[in-house]
Design a protein around this motif. Sequence first.
Motif, PDB file in Angstrom:
ATOM      1  N   SER A  31     -22.080 -11.064   0.437  1.00  9.53           N
ATOM      2  CA  SER A  31     -21.359  -9.893  -0.063  1.00  9.53           C
ATOM      3  C   SER A  31     -21.407  -9.823  -1.587  1.00  9.53           C
ATOM      4  O   SER A  31     -21.634  -8.752  -2.176  1.00  9.53           O
ATOM      5  CB  SER A  31     -19.902  -9.946   0.423  1.00  9.53           C
ATOM      6  OG  SER A  31     -19.213  -8.758   0.111  1.00  9.53           O
ATOM      7  N   PRO A  81     -22.703 -10.390  12.758  1.00  9.70           N
ATOM      8  CA  PRO A  81     -21.579  -9.464  12.558  1.00  9.70           C
ATOM      9  C   PRO A  81     -20.814  -9.723  11.271  1.00  9.70           C
ATOM     10  O   PRO A  81     -20.320  -8.791  10.634  1.00  9.70           O
ATOM     11  CB  PRO A  81     -20.703  -9.695  13.793  1.00  9.70           C
ATOM     12  CG  PRO A  81     -21.103 -11.028  14.318  1.00  9.70           C
ATOM     13  CD  PRO A  81     -22.550 -11.182  13.987  1.00  9.70           C
ATOM     14  N   HIS A  82     -20.729 -10.978  10.857  1.00  8.43           N
ATOM     15  CA  HIS A  82     -20.017 -11.328   9.633  1.00  8.43           C
ATOM     16  C   HIS A  82     -20.815 -10.916   8.392  1.00  8.43           C
ATOM     17  O   HIS A  82     -20.239 -10.475   7.391  1.00  8.43           O
ATOM     18  CB  HIS A  82     -19.725 -12.821   9.612  1.00  8.43           C
ATOM     19  CG  HIS A  82     -18.969 -13.300  10.813  1.00  8.43           C
ATOM     20  ND1 HIS A  82     -17.643 -12.978  11.033  1.00  8.43           N
ATOM     21  CD2 HIS A  82     -19.371 -14.045  11.881  1.00  8.43           C
ATOM     22  CE1 HIS A  82     -17.244 -13.522  12.168  1.00  8.43           C
ATOM     23  NE2 HIS A  82     -18.275 -14.168  12.698  1.00  8.43           N
ATOM     24  N   GLN A  98     -22.867  -8.364   8.359  1.00 14.59           N
ATOM     25  CA  GLN A  98     -22.769  -6.908   8.324  1.00 14.59           C
ATOM     26  C   GLN A  98     -21.444  -6.477   7.718  1.00 14.59           C
ATOM     27  O   GLN A  98     -21.392  -5.560   6.885  1.00 14.59           O
ATOM     28  CB  GLN A  98     -22.912  -6.341   9.740  1.00 14.59           C
ATOM     29  CG  GLN A  98     -22.836  -4.819   9.817  1.00 14.59           C
ATOM     30  CD  GLN A  98     -23.952  -4.129   9.047  1.00 14.59           C
ATOM     31  OE1 GLN A  98     -25.065  -4.651   8.962  1.00 14.59           O
ATOM     32  NE2 GLN A  98     -23.663  -2.966   8.484  1.00 14.59           N
ATOM     33  N   ARG A  99     -20.371  -7.120   8.132  1.00 10.66           N
ATOM     34  CA  ARG A  99     -19.042  -6.801   7.577  1.00 10.66           C
ATOM     35  C   ARG A  99     -19.015  -7.102   6.077  1.00 10.66           C
ATOM     36  O   ARG A  99     -18.465  -6.314   5.287  1.00 10.66           O
ATOM     37  CB  ARG A  99     -17.982  -7.621   8.305  1.00 10.66           C
ATOM     38  CG  ARG A  99     -16.564  -7.488   7.751  1.00 10.66           C
ATOM     39  CD  ARG A  99     -16.054  -6.083   7.824  1.00 10.66           C
ATOM     40  NE  ARG A  99     -14.665  -5.995   7.378  1.00 10.66           N
ATOM     41  CZ  ARG A  99     -14.047  -4.854   7.097  1.00 10.66           C
ATOM     42  NH1 ARG A  99     -14.693  -3.709   7.215  1.00 10.66           N
ATOM     43  NH2 ARG A  99     -12.785  -4.847   6.704  1.00 10.66           N
ATOM     44  N   GLU A 152     -20.781  -4.314   4.223  1.00  7.03           N
ATOM     45  CA  GLU A 152     -19.958  -3.104   4.143  1.00  7.03           C
ATOM     46  C   GLU A 152     -18.837  -3.262   3.120  1.00  7.03           C
ATOM     47  O   GLU A 152     -18.524  -2.322   2.375  1.00  7.03           O
ATOM     48  CB  GLU A 152     -19.392  -2.785   5.524  1.00  7.03           C
ATOM     49  CG  GLU A 152     -20.454  -2.386   6.536  1.00  7.03           C
ATOM     50  CD  GLU A 152     -19.925  -2.315   7.954  1.00  7.03           C
ATOM     51  OE1 GLU A 152     -18.745  -2.651   8.162  1.00  7.03           O
ATOM     52  OE2 GLU A 152     -20.698  -1.921   8.856  1.00  7.03           O
ATOM     53  N   LEU A 153     -18.239  -4.447   3.062  1.00  5.03           N
ATOM     54  CA  LEU A 153     -17.190  -4.706   2.072  1.00  5.03           C
ATOM     55  C   LEU A 153     -17.749  -4.617   0.652  1.00  5.03           C
ATOM     56  O   LEU A 153     -17.085  -4.095  -0.252  1.00  5.03           O
ATOM     57  CB  LEU A 153     -16.574  -6.090   2.301  1.00  5.03           C
ATOM     58  CG  LEU A 153     -15.583  -6.226   3.448  1.00  5.03           C
ATOM     59  CD1 LEU A 153     -15.218  -7.688   3.652  1.00  5.03           C
ATOM     60  CD2 LEU A 153     -14.327  -5.393   3.182  1.00  5.03           C
ATOM     61  N   GLN A 167     -18.209  -0.952  -0.237  1.00  5.74           N
ATOM     62  CA  GLN A 167     -16.913  -0.327  -0.500  1.00  5.74           C
ATOM     63  C   GLN A 167     -16.357  -0.762  -1.853  1.00  5.74           C
ATOM     64  O   GLN A 167     -15.857   0.057  -2.621  1.00  5.74           O
ATOM     65  CB  GLN A 167     -15.915  -0.681   0.599  1.00  5.74           C
ATOM     66  CG  GLN A 167     -14.542  -0.022   0.411  1.00  5.74           C
ATOM     67  CD  GLN A 167     -13.552  -0.444   1.465  1.00  5.74           C
ATOM     68  OE1 GLN A 167     -13.516  -1.618   1.834  1.00  5.74           O
ATOM     69  NE2 GLN A 167     -12.763   0.489   1.955  1.00  5.74           N
ATOM     70  N   LEU A 206     -13.460   1.531   6.712  1.00  3.06           N
ATOM     71  CA  LEU A 206     -14.122   0.491   7.499  1.00  3.06           C
ATOM     72  C   LEU A 206     -13.171   0.001   8.574  1.00  3.06           C
ATOM     73  O   LEU A 206     -11.980  -0.187   8.328  1.00  3.06           O
ATOM     74  CB  LEU A 206     -14.523  -0.692   6.607  1.00  3.06           C
ATOM     75  CG  LEU A 206     -15.517  -0.376   5.501  1.00  3.06           C
ATOM     76  CD1 LEU A 206     -15.776  -1.622   4.686  1.00  3.06           C
ATOM     77  CD2 LEU A 206     -16.820   0.161   6.079  1.00  3.06           C
ATOM     78  N   THR A 207     -13.688  -0.180   9.752  1.00  2.00           N
ATOM     79  CA  THR A 207     -12.865  -0.675  10.840  1.00  2.00           C
ATOM     80  C   THR A 207     -12.838  -2.190  10.830  1.00  2.00           C
ATOM     81  O   THR A 207     -13.700  -2.825  10.263  1.00  2.00           O
ATOM     82  CB  THR A 207     -13.419  -0.196  12.191  1.00  2.00           C
ATOM     83  OG1 THR A 207     -14.772  -0.629  12.322  1.00  2.00           O
ATOM     84  CG2 THR A 207     -13.339   1.317  12.282  1.00  2.00           C
TER      85      THR A 207
END
Length: 202
Positions: A144, A173-174, A176-177, A180-181, A184, A201-202
Amino acid sequence: MAIDPSKFHPINVADTCSVWNVLSSARLHMAAKEAKCEFCITAFVRYECLVKPRKAPTAADIELRERLLREQARGGFQPHSCGIGDLQAIRVLESRKKLGKGELSSIAFAMKIGQAVLTDDQKARRLAESSGHLLTQTTPHLHSWLIFTGHLTDVDHTLVVSQHKAMEGSLEPHLQRAYELALQCRFNATRPVGQKSNVHLT
């Protein structure tokens, strides 16, 4: 554990799982080096990575060990022995959580030298934090931060995930999250003051 994509401590004591996760993607590892990140390991982690016998090693396992050996030849992921004080600290930590010597020694050594511990094990992260070590980081956090700071691009993100999966990694998945963070966080840092964000973001 909440992460801040704008901040990452560059010097890390990596446990076994995070060694494999960083090395699983050549692009991620190269970007981390370009960003001046450094990784070291304990003697216990070196044993788990390179010496501990495998019953049926996979092609990915063999490749990752070869990558670690090559990187150590270049000066990366250098192992450090644990002294009596470190071993005592490991015993104290071991009495609180059932974790392997690799995770425990990484936490103890990171606390001793005042640097970050890099672990993708949830129990290890909780133990480090409950022991008062606030410099606890993960491979997705690294990813990230590299996205946020521009050391990795959107195209690189896709490549990192692909390379990680090819090495039988389970962090997709981590990652990808984390991506996205980072987007943002970067958007929030550049938009005019007072402008409302439309990113959810969900």
